[in-house]
Design an enzyme around this catalytic site. Structure first.
Site, PDB file in Angstrom:
ATOM      1  N   GLU A 180       0.982   5.641   0.474  1.00 32.96           N
ATOM      2  CA  GLU A 180       0.362   6.922   0.781  1.00 32.96           C
ATOM      3  C   GLU A 180       1.033   7.965  -0.100  1.00 32.96           C
ATOM      4  OE1 GLU A 180      -2.252   6.987   2.552  1.00 32.96           O
ATOM      5  OE2 GLU A 180      -2.040   4.928   3.271  1.00 32.96           O
ATOM      6  N   ASP A 205       0.858  -1.183   0.000  1.00 36.47           N
ATOM      7  CA  ASP A 205       0.000   0.000   0.000  1.00 36.47           C
ATOM      8  C   ASP A 205       0.894   1.232   0.000  1.00 36.47           C
ATOM      9  OD1 ASP A 205      -2.849   1.152   0.406  1.00 36.47           O
ATOM     10  OD2 ASP A 205      -1.648   2.163   1.941  1.00 36.47           O
ATOM     11  N   HIS A 220      -5.233   4.556   6.871  1.00 41.29           N
ATOM     12  CA  HIS A 220      -4.535   5.377   5.885  1.00 41.29           C
ATOM     13  C   HIS A 220      -3.054   5.527   6.223  1.00 41.29           C
ATOM     14  CE1 HIS A 220      -8.044   6.415   3.516  1.00 41.29           C
ATOM     15  NE2 HIS A 220      -8.695   6.700   4.628  1.00 41.29           N
ATOM     16  N   ASP A 264      -2.518  -0.610   6.458  1.00 42.73           N
ATOM     17  CA  ASP A 264      -3.457  -0.946   5.387  1.00 42.73           C
ATOM     18  C   ASP A 264      -3.016  -2.192   4.637  1.00 42.73           C
ATOM     19  OD1 ASP A 264      -4.686   1.325   6.217  1.00 42.73           O
ATOM     20  OD2 ASP A 264      -4.653   2.368   4.293  1.00 42.73           O
TER      21      ASP A 264
END
Length: 617
Positions: free
Chosen positions: A31, A29, A169, A174
């Site tokens: 960000e 994942d 998040h 995540d």
């Protein structure tokens, strides 16, 4: 005689595929500072390597994006500029992540987003793009879960069903939640006989049971251009589409190539597909628009409500004003549009008010009104006809200027807004100048569009031809911008009798008021795109009693220029017809200046906006 006997041969494990228990997955994942891989940057990477249900390792790091993190992103993720100040740049982190994921199958929730950022980073730093197999847990969830189990496929929703880790998040958290979701979905897929990676990837692309069940609906569809209508058991339209080959297009709805969830749902409840064969692709495009506008099928998203457009109207009264209306009437008023919404129409109205001092009050004013003037009169923006300071004749000069600006000459509006923007920029009031630029662009777009439409809708009849795909000529009869007849003339045929037959059987049109008197703006624009396409020839052009006219309706040619000529009946005539023309002082040239300036400004601001963390337009 010896007869050969075929022996059964057991397939190899390679032919069977790789069992999922032996696949190494790297669930990851990211960000980021925004949603565009080409314009925004990665701020954190989290990844978990698993095989056979066991965690083999984890990878997590913050990343310095090189730009300030937008405040709303910091609120969403909790990652601040201070947190990434000492973090490595993506150029240092990327090789380590690629090594960590080497040889593995990449997994992400909404994988297109995360893989897109990884590919962009690889391209920016000279690494080959990852060639890993990719699985998307969103796609898997949509195939394996019902709406009763999960109302949506957001990671937070699925994590509540399958994971003890709550997504927050942050990349590693995540990724851990996505691991649990992946394992649960793989277990669910096993009940469908999915046991290898190849079967799992094929399963996500396979048509749904409802698609397979309804494949027979495409059996009787002809291979011809036209419109197709999916209908339910009651015969109500569910979805309307068009194609140059109806059979090929409709069959595609029942295969794995159709991946849109709402369309798959529609296919599952359809009871029949009704084909409407058309002579030409243009006829199919026009019929599609008309059917969608009339039936408003619930699975169509485009063109369902053509009646919701609005117009800017210069009212027909003693002291006219600019009003936003939904209907064009035969009342002698001038109209500008159509606009997709009231906000855009109001922007165009503001631009016109800057150039022409029309009143802005909404009350009807007569010669005897005699009420006090508003503040606009005090600052010289209105002549105060309500107070009797301006006669109908004096005010009428402004009305004539507004009508001309709406229909023929956009130069006064452009000049007035350009001067105002220059003044605001000199005073460093850049946001106000940008707002004026947007108002001017809204006015010019509507004006250019209307002038383009009027060039065609003012012609009582036009016949045009284009080479047909299989030989011959596609022929269309257009009256006041409305397609009224279509056919394909065989190669070598004489055009005169074919055109005579086509026009004799064409739909009769009684034009209404306004710039689009016989068809919607979207339909007329379809016809215009075809007319401006390669190889199109004008065959006949009937100017009627209107001919080319100026904006004041005098019937003369005014300040217009031809956009097409017309000969007699024939293909490729070069006669001197003047029926299809545009104003020399039209808005298209001014709109291009605005758009060119906007592109230059955006290009100049882009590096500064990146450094300041502001969104890119």
């Amino acid at each position: 005689m010896v007869v050969g006997v075929e022996h059964a041969v057991q397939g190899t494990l390679d032919e069977l595929g790789t069992p999922l228990s032996q696949i190494t997955f790297v669930v990851f994942d990211l960000e980021t500072t925004g949603v565009s891989a080409g314009e925004h940057a990665i701020t954190e990477i989290g990844a978990v390597k698993v095989r056979g249900g066991e965690v083999l390792g984890e990878f997590a790091t913050l990343v310095d994006p090189g730009t300030p993190i937008p405040p709303f992103i910091s609120v969403l993720t909790g990652i601040t500029d201070a947190m990434v100040a000492q973090a490595p740049r993506i150029g240092s982190v990327l090789p380590a992540f690629l090594e960590f994921s080497a040889g593995a199958t990449l997994v992400a929730h909404n994988a297109g987003f995360d893989v897109g950022f990884v590919k962009a980073a690889c391209a920016a730093h000279g690494h080959p793009p990852p060639a890993h197999p990719v699985l998307d847990t969103v796609t898997l969830a949509r195939k394996l879960l019902t709406r009763d189990e999960a109302p949506n496929c957001k990671l937070a929703t699925l994590a509540r069903l399958f994971s003890s880790t709550e997504p927050c998040h942050r990349a590693l958290s995540d990724a851990r939640a996505t691991v649990d979701v992946l394992h649960a979905l793989i277990e669910r897929a096993g009940s469908f006989g999915v046991h290898t990676l190849e079967e799992l990837r094929g399963f996500t692309r396979a048509p749904t049971p409802a698609q397979r069940r309804n494949r027979h609906l495409a059996e009787a569809i002809p291979s011809a251009p036209g419109v197709y209508v999916f209908e339910d058991e009651r015969g109500d339209p569910l979805y309307v589409g068009k194609s140059v080959n109806l059979r090929t297009r409709v069959r595609g709805y029942f295969t794995a190539s159709e991946t849109r969830p709402r369309i798959r749902e529609m296919v599952g409840i359809a009871a029949r597909v009704r084909p409407i064969v058309c002579a030409t692709p243009l006829e199919a495009e026009v019929r599609e628009l008309r059917l969608i506008g009339e039936a408003k099928p619930r699975y169509n998203r485009r063109s369902r409500f053509p009646e919701k457009v609005v117009w800017l109207k210069l009212t027909d009264e003693l002291f006219p004003r600019l009003s936003i209306v939904r209907e064009v009437k035969d009342d002698g008023a001038a109209y500008l549009g159509p606009f997709s919404g009231s906000r855009t129409a109001d922007d165009a109205r503001a631009a016109l008010h800057e150039a022409v001092p029309l009143r802005r009050c909404t009350e009807r004013i007569t010669a005897r009104t005699g009420r006090p003037a508003c503040a606009l009169a005090g600052i010289g923006r209105c002549g105060a006809p309500c107070e009797g300071r301006q006669s109908p004749e004096e005010y009428g000069r402004h009305v004539a200027a507004a009508r001309r600006a709406m229909e023929v000459d956009a130069t006064p509006v452009f000049a007035a807004l350009e001067a105002r923007m220059a003044r605001l920029a000199a005073e460093q009031r850049y946001e106000e100048a940008a707002a004026d630029r947007d108002r001017l662009a809204a006015y010019l777009r509507a004006s250019a569009r209307m002038q383009r439409l009027r060039a065609l809708t003012s012609i009582p009849q036009l016949v045009a031809a284009a080479p047909a795909a299989g030989g011959g000529w596609e022929m269309h009869v257009i009256r006041y911008g409305r397609l009224v007849s279509a056919g394909v003339m065989p190669a070598g045929a004489h055009p005169a009798p074919f055109v005579a037959a086509l026009t004799a059987t064409a739909e009769t049109v009684v034009p209404g008021p306004g710039p689009t008197p016989a068809a919607g703006a979207e339909e007329t624009e379809c016809v215009l795109r075809w007319l401006e396409g390669p190889g199109v020839r004008l065959v006949e052009l009937d100017e009627g009693t209107e001919g080319t006219r100026d904006a004041e309706g005098t019937g003369g040619t005014g300040d217009t220029r031809d956009t097409a000529g017309a000969g007699g009946t024939g293909i490729g005539g070069d006669g001197a017809g003047r029926g299809w023309s545009m104003p020399v002082t039209g808005s298209a040239r001014l709109l291009e200046r605005i758009e060119r300036a906007r592109r230059a400004t955006d290009a100049a601001e882009r590096p500064h906006r990146r450094r300041e963390g502001r969104p890119l337009r």
